[in-house]
Design an enzyme around this catalytic site. Sequence first.
Site, PDB file in Angstrom:
ATOM      1  N   TYR A  26      11.767  -7.862   1.729  1.00  0.00           N
ATOM      2  CA  TYR A  26      12.959  -7.808   2.577  1.00  0.00           C
ATOM      3  C   TYR A  26      13.614  -6.414   2.591  1.00  0.00           C
ATOM      4  CZ  TYR A  26      12.666 -12.920   1.966  1.00  0.00           C
ATOM      5  OH  TYR A  26      12.243 -14.221   1.890  1.00  0.00           O
TER       6      TYR A  26
ATOM      7  N   HIS B 185       4.947 -14.574  -3.619  1.00  0.00           N
ATOM      8  CA  HIS B 185       5.447 -14.819  -2.263  1.00  0.00           C
ATOM      9  C   HIS B 185       4.479 -15.655  -1.413  1.00  0.00           C
ATOM     10  CE1 HIS B 185       8.562 -12.808   0.570  1.00  0.00           C
ATOM     11  NE2 HIS B 185       8.184 -13.948   1.092  1.00  0.00           N
TER      12      HIS B 185
ATOM     13  N   LYS C 167      10.742 -11.734  -5.212  1.00  0.00           N
ATOM     14  CA  LYS C 167       9.345 -12.182  -5.046  1.00  0.00           C
ATOM     15  C   LYS C 167       8.402 -10.984  -5.009  1.00  0.00           C
ATOM     16  CE  LYS C 167      11.392 -15.569  -1.864  1.00  0.00           C
ATOM     17  NZ  LYS C 167      12.410 -14.869  -1.050  1.00  0.00           N
TER      18      LYS C 167
ATOM     19  N   ASP D 121      18.789 -15.268  -2.636  1.00  0.00           N
ATOM     20  CA  ASP D 121      17.327 -15.230  -2.521  1.00  0.00           C
ATOM     21  C   ASP D 121      16.891 -13.988  -1.743  1.00  0.00           C
ATOM     22  OD1 ASP D 121      14.696 -17.120  -2.571  1.00  0.00           O
ATOM     23  OD2 ASP D 121      14.762 -15.954  -0.714  1.00  0.00           O
TER      24      ASP D 121
HETATM   25  P1  NDP Z   1      17.384 -20.227   8.365  1.00  0.00           P
HETATM   26  O1  NDP Z   1      16.798 -21.566   8.675  1.00  0.00           O
HETATM   27  O2  NDP Z   1      18.213 -20.070   7.152  1.00  0.00           O
HETATM   28  O3  NDP Z   1      18.195 -19.788   9.669  1.00  0.00           O
HETATM   29  C1  NDP Z   1      18.870 -18.565   9.740  1.00  0.00           C
HETATM   30  C2  NDP Z   1      19.373 -18.386  11.167  1.00  0.00           C
HETATM   31  O4  NDP Z   1      20.320 -19.387  11.482  1.00  0.00           O
HETATM   32  C3  NDP Z   1      20.073 -17.067  11.380  1.00  0.00           C
HETATM   33  O5  NDP Z   1      19.789 -16.643  12.701  1.00  0.00           O
HETATM   34  C4  NDP Z   1      21.549 -17.413  11.235  1.00  0.00           C
HETATM   35  O6  NDP Z   1      22.332 -16.518  11.993  1.00  0.00           O
HETATM   36  C5  NDP Z   1      21.597 -18.807  11.802  1.00  0.00           C
HETATM   37  N1  NDP Z   1      22.597 -19.689  11.180  1.00  0.00           N
HETATM   38  C6  NDP Z   1      22.916 -19.757   9.859  1.00  0.00           C
HETATM   39  N2  NDP Z   1      23.800 -20.740   9.636  1.00  0.00           N
HETATM   40  C7  NDP Z   1      24.064 -21.304  10.839  1.00  0.00           C
HETATM   41  C8  NDP Z   1      24.902 -22.371  11.256  1.00  0.00           C
HETATM   42  N3  NDP Z   1      25.646 -23.026  10.379  1.00  0.00           N
HETATM   43  N4  NDP Z   1      24.930 -22.673  12.573  1.00  0.00           N
HETATM   44  C9  NDP Z   1      24.172 -22.004  13.467  1.00  0.00           C
HETATM   45  N5  NDP Z   1      23.345 -20.989  13.133  1.00  0.00           N
HETATM   46  C10 NDP Z   1      23.298 -20.638  11.826  1.00  0.00           C
HETATM   47  O7  NDP Z   1      16.154 -19.167   8.383  1.00  0.00           O
HETATM   48  P2  NDP Z   1      15.563 -18.033   7.443  1.00  0.00           P
HETATM   49  O8  NDP Z   1      14.198 -17.785   7.971  1.00  0.00           O
HETATM   50  O9  NDP Z   1      16.449 -16.877   7.271  1.00  0.00           O
HETATM   51  O10 NDP Z   1      15.365 -18.760   6.015  1.00  0.00           O
HETATM   52  C11 NDP Z   1      16.345 -18.737   5.009  1.00  0.00           C
HETATM   53  C12 NDP Z   1      15.889 -17.898   3.822  1.00  0.00           C
HETATM   54  O11 NDP Z   1      14.657 -18.363   3.294  1.00  0.00           O
HETATM   55  C13 NDP Z   1      15.575 -16.435   4.173  1.00  0.00           C
HETATM   56  O12 NDP Z   1      16.719 -15.671   4.440  1.00  0.00           O
HETATM   57  C14 NDP Z   1      14.802 -16.037   2.950  1.00  0.00           C
HETATM   58  O13 NDP Z   1      15.671 -15.793   1.864  1.00  0.00           O
HETATM   59  C15 NDP Z   1      13.942 -17.279   2.714  1.00  0.00           C
HETATM   60  N6  NDP Z   1      12.608 -17.179   3.348  1.00  0.00           N
HETATM   61  C16 NDP Z   1      11.504 -17.207   2.527  1.00  0.00           C
HETATM   62  C17 NDP Z   1      10.239 -17.106   3.048  1.00  0.00           C
HETATM   63  C18 NDP Z   1       9.081 -17.157   2.138  1.00  0.00           C
HETATM   64  O14 NDP Z   1       7.949 -16.907   2.593  1.00  0.00           O
HETATM   65  N7  NDP Z   1       9.253 -17.458   0.869  1.00  0.00           N
HETATM   66  C19 NDP Z   1      10.002 -16.946   4.498  1.00  0.00           C
HETATM   67  C20 NDP Z   1      11.215 -16.966   5.283  1.00  0.00           C
HETATM   68  C21 NDP Z   1      12.456 -17.091   4.712  1.00  0.00           C
HETATM   69  P3  NDP Z   1      23.617 -15.740  11.360  1.00  0.00           P
HETATM   70  O15 NDP Z   1      23.118 -14.912  10.220  1.00  0.00           O
HETATM   71  O16 NDP Z   1      24.111 -14.919  12.497  1.00  0.00           O
HETATM   72  O17 NDP Z   1      24.592 -16.808  10.950  1.00  0.00           O
END
Ligand code: NDP
Length: 272
Positions: free
Chosen positions: A52, A110, A77, A47
């Site tokens: 991004y 988006h 998006k 995604d």
């Molecule tokens: P998430 O809820 O996926 O959390 C990501 C965070 O959690 C990162 O800091 C990651 O760090 C950490 N993490 C991941 N797995 C674990 C685990 N198993 N244990 C502990 N920590 C963990 O947040 P996002 O905001 O990134 O949302 C996911 C995706 O959704 C985005 O990447 C994007 O693709 C999409 N999105 C879409 C939006 C929209 O408006 N349509 C807005 C925001 C996001 P690390 O990388 O160091 O593991």
Amino acid sequence: MGLTTTKTLNNGVEIPVIGLGVYKVEDGKTVYDAVRSALELGYRHIDTASFYQNEEGVGKAIADSGIPRDEIFVTTKVWNDEQGYEETLAAFERSLTRLNMDYVDLYLVHWPIPGKYKETWRALEKIYHDKKARAIGVSNFHPHHLEDLMKDATIKPAINQIELHPQLAQVEVREYCRNHNIAVEAWSPIGKATYLDHPVLQELAAKYRKSPAQIIIRWDYQNGIITIPKSVNRSRQKENADIFDFELSNEDMTRIEALNCGNRLGTDPDQL
Ligand code: NDP
């Protein structure tokens, strides 16, 4: 059961229920390595978004993986300042160029930009008819936005991607989407890891011998919600996908649902 587990969208297209999110993952080596790692682990759904600024790295990682393009589900998006009919058609072509692909699997509006999203949707319908996106959908749409969009739409959105995690369970949006056969996809599914230390999640993690993140992703799965947890860390990518060997009881599903407290980590779509 595993990363090839799919959900069927309202147009018959299959989407893997767990994907890798890449928001805030820097283009170039960082995103390239994250996507290559996820694909090696078996992820088949990525995604991204023009916002991004990492579509190039995503596309390159997919191309270099050697996995046939049609085995990977790619979402991108159209960003807010690209909305409008002609603008969206142009933005889509730019995304394709950066991804170095001739189609995407899912193209999303988006955000519901007032006064713009209907024209944007018309462009997505054209892209769909031109077979350049296998499915089209929206993101951050409240039921009233969907209602308004569908007054003039000729194609119903296949997906609504929204902020959704236990503390923002989005009960009304889920109900609306269920009634209209629109799949729900959770962004920030693990709440950006801000409350994985919550006592209920810790307790359930201990009970099922899983991590709090796995408890949440499993909760989504049992609710029929598609998730796209983001991680650049290989072991956490593996962990987030390893949710197919246990089942939360109805009682524990309800306990997670009870964490809902309206904790919105991103922008409210009505406050754009
Ligand atoms: P998430 O809820 O996926 O959390 C990501 C965070 O959690 C990162 O800091 C990651 O760090 C950490 N993490 C991941 N797995 C674990 C685990 N198993 N244990 C502990 N920590 C963990 O947040 P996002 O905001 O990134 O949302 C996911 C995706 O959704 C985005 O990447 C994007 O693709 C999409 N999105 C879409 C939006 C929209 O408006 N349509 C807005 C925001 C996001 P690390 O990388 O160091 O593991």
